[in-house]
Design a protein around this motif. Structure first.
Motif, PDB file in Angstrom:
ATOM      1  N   VAL A 148       0.974  -0.999  -0.037  1.00 39.38           N
ATOM      2  CA  VAL A 148       0.016  -0.084  -0.019  1.00 39.38           C
ATOM      3  C   VAL A 148       0.708   1.135  -0.035  1.00 39.38           C
ATOM      4  CG1 VAL A 148      -1.726   1.624   1.365  1.00 39.38           C
ATOM      5  CG2 VAL A 148      -2.046  -1.119   0.952  1.00 39.38           C
ATOM      6  N   MET A 149       1.914   1.174   0.605  1.00 36.42           N
ATOM      7  CA  MET A 149       2.925   2.147   0.957  1.00 36.42           C
ATOM      8  C   MET A 149       3.590   2.527  -0.370  1.00 36.42           C
ATOM      9  SD  MET A 149       3.528   4.509   3.094  1.00 36.42           S
ATOM     10  CE  MET A 149       4.454   6.009   2.730  1.00 36.42           C
ATOM     11  N   ARG A 150       3.869   1.512  -1.136  1.00 40.09           N
ATOM     12  CA  ARG A 150       4.263   1.892  -2.516  1.00 40.09           C
ATOM     13  C   ARG A 150       3.659   2.339  -3.629  1.00 40.09           C
ATOM     14  NH1 ARG A 150       7.566  -2.794  -1.189  1.00 40.09           N
ATOM     15  NH2 ARG A 150       5.976  -4.441  -2.062  1.00 40.09           N
ATOM     16  N   LYS A 151       2.125   1.888  -3.500  1.00 43.20           N
ATOM     17  CA  LYS A 151       1.159   2.306  -4.364  1.00 43.20           C
ATOM     18  C   LYS A 151       0.901   3.920  -4.184  1.00 43.20           C
ATOM     19  CE  LYS A 151      -0.653  -2.250  -4.896  1.00 43.20           C
ATOM     20  NZ  LYS A 151      -1.937  -3.106  -4.834  1.00 43.20           N
ATOM     21  N   ARG A 152       0.813   4.233  -2.957  1.00 39.16           N
ATOM     22  CA  ARG A 152       0.745   5.608  -2.256  1.00 39.16           C
ATOM     23  C   ARG A 152       1.949   6.331  -3.008  1.00 39.16           C
ATOM     24  NH1 ARG A 152      -1.660   7.684   1.814  1.00 39.16           N
ATOM     25  NH2 ARG A 152      -1.342   9.617   0.368  1.00 39.16           N
ATOM     26  N   GLU A 153       3.066   5.813  -2.888  1.00 39.71           N
ATOM     27  CA  GLU A 153       4.398   6.702  -3.404  1.00 39.71           C
ATOM     28  C   GLU A 153       4.310   6.651  -4.738  1.00 39.71           C
ATOM     29  OE1 GLU A 153       7.353   4.413  -1.429  1.00 39.71           O
ATOM     30  OE2 GLU A 153       7.416   5.497   0.380  1.00 39.71           O
ATOM     31  N   SER A 154       3.682   5.756  -5.547  1.00 44.22           N
ATOM     32  CA  SER A 154       3.580   5.780  -6.887  1.00 44.22           C
ATOM     33  C   SER A 154       2.632   6.563  -7.659  1.00 44.22           C
ATOM     34  CB  SER A 154       3.389   4.118  -7.515  1.00 44.22           C
ATOM     35  OG  SER A 154       4.585   3.353  -7.199  1.00 44.22           O
ATOM     36  N   GLY A 155       1.873   7.141  -6.899  1.00 48.66           N
ATOM     37  CA  GLY A 155       0.958   8.210  -7.133  1.00 48.66           C
ATOM     38  C   GLY A 155      -0.762   7.761  -6.960  1.00 48.66           C
ATOM     39  N   ALA A 156      -1.131   6.825  -5.953  1.00 51.62           N
ATOM     40  CA  ALA A 156      -2.300   6.422  -5.746  1.00 51.62           C
ATOM     41  C   ALA A 156      -3.092   7.640  -4.961  1.00 51.62           C
ATOM     42  CB  ALA A 156      -2.596   5.244  -4.746  1.00 51.62           C
ATOM     43  N   ASP A 157      -4.171   8.205  -5.535  1.00 54.09           N
ATOM     44  CA  ASP A 157      -4.988   9.229  -4.728  1.00 54.09           C
ATOM     45  C   ASP A 157      -5.710   8.629  -3.634  1.00 54.09           C
ATOM     46  OD1 ASP A 157      -3.865  11.368  -6.386  1.00 54.09           O
ATOM     47  OD2 ASP A 157      -5.243  10.550  -7.859  1.00 54.09           O
ATOM     48  N   GLY A 158      -6.236   7.377  -3.901  1.00 52.51           N
ATOM     49  CA  GLY A 158      -7.009   6.592  -2.873  1.00 52.51           C
ATOM     50  C   GLY A 158      -6.815   4.927  -2.920  1.00 52.51           C
ATOM     51  N   ILE A 159      -7.407   4.505  -2.035  1.00 47.69           N
ATOM     52  CA  ILE A 159      -7.139   3.074  -1.677  1.00 47.69           C
ATOM     53  C   ILE A 159      -8.519   2.266  -1.617  1.00 47.69           C
ATOM     54  CG2 ILE A 159      -6.292   1.127  -0.454  1.00 47.69           C
ATOM     55  CD1 ILE A 159      -4.090   2.707  -1.677  1.00 47.69           C
ATOM     56  N   ILE A 160      -8.824   1.317  -2.599  1.00 49.61           N
ATOM     57  CA  ILE A 160     -10.065   0.540  -2.262  1.00 49.61           C
ATOM     58  C   ILE A 160      -9.569  -0.801  -1.801  1.00 49.61           C
ATOM     59  CG2 ILE A 160     -12.222  -0.138  -3.280  1.00 49.61           C
ATOM     60  CD1 ILE A 160     -12.125   1.859  -5.155  1.00 49.61           C
ATOM     61  N   THR A 161     -10.344  -1.259  -0.582  1.00 54.78           N
ATOM     62  CA  THR A 161      -9.729  -2.625  -0.128  1.00 54.78           C
ATOM     63  C   THR A 161     -10.760  -3.639  -0.579  1.00 54.78           C
ATOM     64  OG1 THR A 161     -10.965  -2.623   2.092  1.00 54.78           O
ATOM     65  CG2 THR A 161      -8.945  -1.281   1.781  1.00 54.78           C
ATOM     66  N   GLN A 162     -10.307  -4.890  -0.327  1.00 50.08           N
ATOM     67  CA  GLN A 162     -10.720  -6.166  -0.526  1.00 50.08           C
ATOM     68  C   GLN A 162     -11.787  -6.286   0.930  1.00 50.08           C
ATOM     69  OE1 GLN A 162     -11.480  -7.756  -3.209  1.00 50.08           O
ATOM     70  NE2 GLN A 162      -9.817  -9.242  -3.598  1.00 50.08           N
ATOM     71  N   PRO A 163     -12.825  -6.934   1.271  1.00 54.62           N
ATOM     72  CA  PRO A 163     -13.456  -6.983   2.457  1.00 54.62           C
ATOM     73  C   PRO A 163     -12.649  -7.599   3.593  1.00 54.62           C
ATOM     74  CG  PRO A 163     -14.332  -8.680   0.949  1.00 54.62           C
ATOM     75  CD  PRO A 163     -13.403  -7.904   0.131  1.00 54.62           C
ATOM     76  N   ALA A 164     -12.815  -7.041   4.845  1.00 59.46           N
ATOM     77  CA  ALA A 164     -12.070  -7.576   6.016  1.00 59.46           C
ATOM     78  C   ALA A 164     -12.740  -8.506   6.563  1.00 59.46           C
ATOM     79  CB  ALA A 164     -11.983  -6.286   7.018  1.00 59.46           C
ATOM     80  N   LEU A 165     -12.625  -9.886   6.114  1.00 65.43           N
ATOM     81  CA  LEU A 165     -13.181 -11.138   6.590  1.00 65.43           C
ATOM     82  C   LEU A 165     -12.909 -11.477   8.081  1.00 65.43           C
ATOM     83  CD1 LEU A 165     -12.709 -13.125   3.348  1.00 65.43           C
ATOM     84  CD2 LEU A 165     -14.745 -11.598   3.742  1.00 65.43           C
ATOM     85  N   LEU A 166     -11.847 -11.536   8.410  1.00 63.19           N
ATOM     86  CA  LEU A 166     -11.217 -11.785   9.622  1.00 63.19           C
ATOM     87  C   LEU A 166     -10.455 -10.752  10.276  1.00 63.19           C
ATOM     88  CD1 LEU A 166      -9.417 -15.136   8.352  1.00 63.19           C
ATOM     89  CD2 LEU A 166     -11.582 -15.117   9.675  1.00 63.19           C
ATOM     90  N   LEU A 167     -11.181 -10.413  11.624  1.00 62.90           N
ATOM     91  CA  LEU A 167     -10.733  -9.119  12.202  1.00 62.90           C
ATOM     92  C   LEU A 167      -9.245  -9.515  12.571  1.00 62.90           C
ATOM     93  CD1 LEU A 167     -11.761  -6.794  13.464  1.00 62.90           C
ATOM     94  CD2 LEU A 167     -12.043  -8.012  15.531  1.00 62.90           C
ATOM     95  N   GLY A 168      -8.423 -10.253  13.155  1.00 61.55           N
ATOM     96  CA  GLY A 168      -7.238 -10.215  13.253  1.00 61.55           C
ATOM     97  C   GLY A 168      -6.296  -9.910  12.297  1.00 61.55           C
ATOM     98  N   ARG A 169      -6.459 -10.396  11.203  1.00 64.87           N
ATOM     99  CA  ARG A 169      -5.630  -9.941  10.071  1.00 64.87           C
ATOM    100  C   ARG A 169      -5.937  -8.485   9.410  1.00 64.87           C
ATOM    101  NH1 ARG A 169      -4.941 -14.899   5.427  1.00 64.87           N
ATOM    102  NH2 ARG A 169      -4.699 -16.525   6.836  1.00 64.87           N
ATOM    103  N   PHE A 170      -7.202  -8.252   9.824  1.00 64.07           N
ATOM    104  CA  PHE A 170      -7.625  -6.746   9.398  1.00 64.07           C
ATOM    105  C   PHE A 170      -6.827  -5.807  10.184  1.00 64.07           C
ATOM    106  CE2 PHE A 170     -10.030  -2.892   9.824  1.00 64.07           C
ATOM    107  CZ  PHE A 170      -9.873  -2.383   8.649  1.00 64.07           C
ATOM    108  N   GLU A 171      -6.825  -5.998  11.551  1.00 58.16           N
ATOM    109  CA  GLU A 171      -6.145  -5.184  12.525  1.00 58.16           C
ATOM    110  C   GLU A 171      -4.747  -5.270  12.253  1.00 58.16           C
ATOM    111  OE1 GLU A 171      -7.620  -6.563  16.470  1.00 58.16           O
ATOM    112  OE2 GLU A 171      -9.248  -5.411  16.303  1.00 58.16           O
TER     113      GLU A 171
END
Length: 333
Positions: A183-206
């Motif tokens: 995500v950091m590399r994509k921000r540095e490459s020029g991403a104005d925004g991020i759309i995520t996949q769904p957070a299915l499992l809380l631990g991984r998401f956190e």
């Protein structure tokens, strides 16, 4: 534009079970009641801002759903395979609609050069506030979308791409902390925004969320989102999952090993047990409640500028229609 999330909806969400954590996981222990209360108070304070809500397009998406006033925009996947089978007319229904985000995929395009050309051609289809979601796609090199973002940023600076074009990147929180670096590399490459996949499992998401915050991957996204009505900022994906088969499909799409991961197994068992013990109507209500809670939770988090509904199945779109009819009107001014 969405009004602040109703506090009554947030309070109801906090009174119910966690939106991602299976019952047996909660029983093993977790945050103290005091920590939960502090987190809940922080979330309640953080929802006092407008949110953007979008929905994924699909061949079976009922037009009355994706055109519903409850949704500010639609994300159209790379549809060339469908175009070849059914013609491009269905895709062209989005030509003039504001709030349409079109996707360019390096795996579908055959490489970064073609993906860049595809993106420029899609933006030329028309519409105000154009936005492009850059993804690697199935089988694509893991960071190929970052290269596409960088080249599109250059094209926008040259004027080859309209300067008002928003560049978006995808993220998969289910990959945990390692995904934060991408995500950091994509921000540095020029991403104005991020759309995520769904957070299915809380631990991984956190783990993903905490790593992103630590690296500064979310820095400036909130300010970017407030600049215009475009699909900027951090947009969290939510999925209406109506049965075990749909859950297993999402595990596959987000690279979760449903057999090896204990939380994934527990969640799958919870779906299976409830499907077996509840009436079809009650089970349907239970799956919708999880979807509603996931939407509420996503909308209440720091940095978040919007929520992206990802139904992917006909049944999922039925839940999306129910959300639009019964819940989302409360978000409106």
């Amino acid at each position: 534009m969405f009004a602040p999330l109703p506090r009554a909806l947030v309070h109801a969400a906090r009174r119910r079970a966690s939106w991602t954590t299976p019952a047996h996981s909660r029983a093993r222990g977790g945050p103290s009641d005091g920590a939960r209360a502090a987190t809940g108070a922080r979330r309640a304070a953080n929802v006092s801002r407008a949110l953007r809500l979008s929905i994924e397009d699909a061949p079976w998406a009922a037009r009355e759903i994706v055109h519903a006033d409850a949704f500010d925009g639609v994300v159209v996947p790379d549809l060339r395979r469908r175009d070849a089978e059914h013609g491009a007319g269905d895709r062209d229904r989005w030509r003039a609609r504001d709030g349409t985000t079109r996707t360019t995929s390096t795996s579908a395009s055959g490489g970064t050069t073609e993906a860049v050309a595809r993106a420029i051609a899609l933006v030329a289809m028309g519409g105000t506030n154009p936005s492009i979601l850059c993804v690697s796609g199935d089988g694509g090199a893991i960071d190929s979308s970052a290269e596409v973002l960088g080249r599109l940023r250059e094209a926008r600076a040259r004027g080859t791409l309209p300067r008002e074009t928003t560049l978006l990147a995808a993220a998969n929180p289910m990959l945990g902390a390692t995904e934060a670096e991408r995500v950091m590399r994509k921000r540095e490459s020029g991403a104005d925004g991020i759309i995520t996949q769904p957070a299915l499992l809380l631990g991984r998401f956190e783990r993903w969320w905490e790593a992103c915050e630590r690296l500064g991957a979310f820095d400036g996204l909130g300010e970017s989102a407030r600049e215009s009505g475009a699909a900027k900022g951090l947009i969290l994906g939510v999925a209406p999952i109506r049965d075990v088969r749909g859950l297993e499909l999402w595990f596959k799409l987000t690279d979760v090993d449903g057999d090896a991961d204990a939380d994934a197994r527990a969640l799958r068992d919870e779906y299976a047990a409830n499907a077996a013990s509840m009436s079809p109507e009650r089970f349907d209500d239970w799956t919708f409640e999880r979807f509603e809670l996931a939407t509420t939770h996503a909308a209440s988090l720091d940095h978040v500028a919007g929520v992206h509904v990802m139904p992917i199945t006909p049944g999922g779109y039925a839940h999306a229609a129910r959300l639009a009819r019964d819940v989302l009107p409360m978000f409106r001014r």
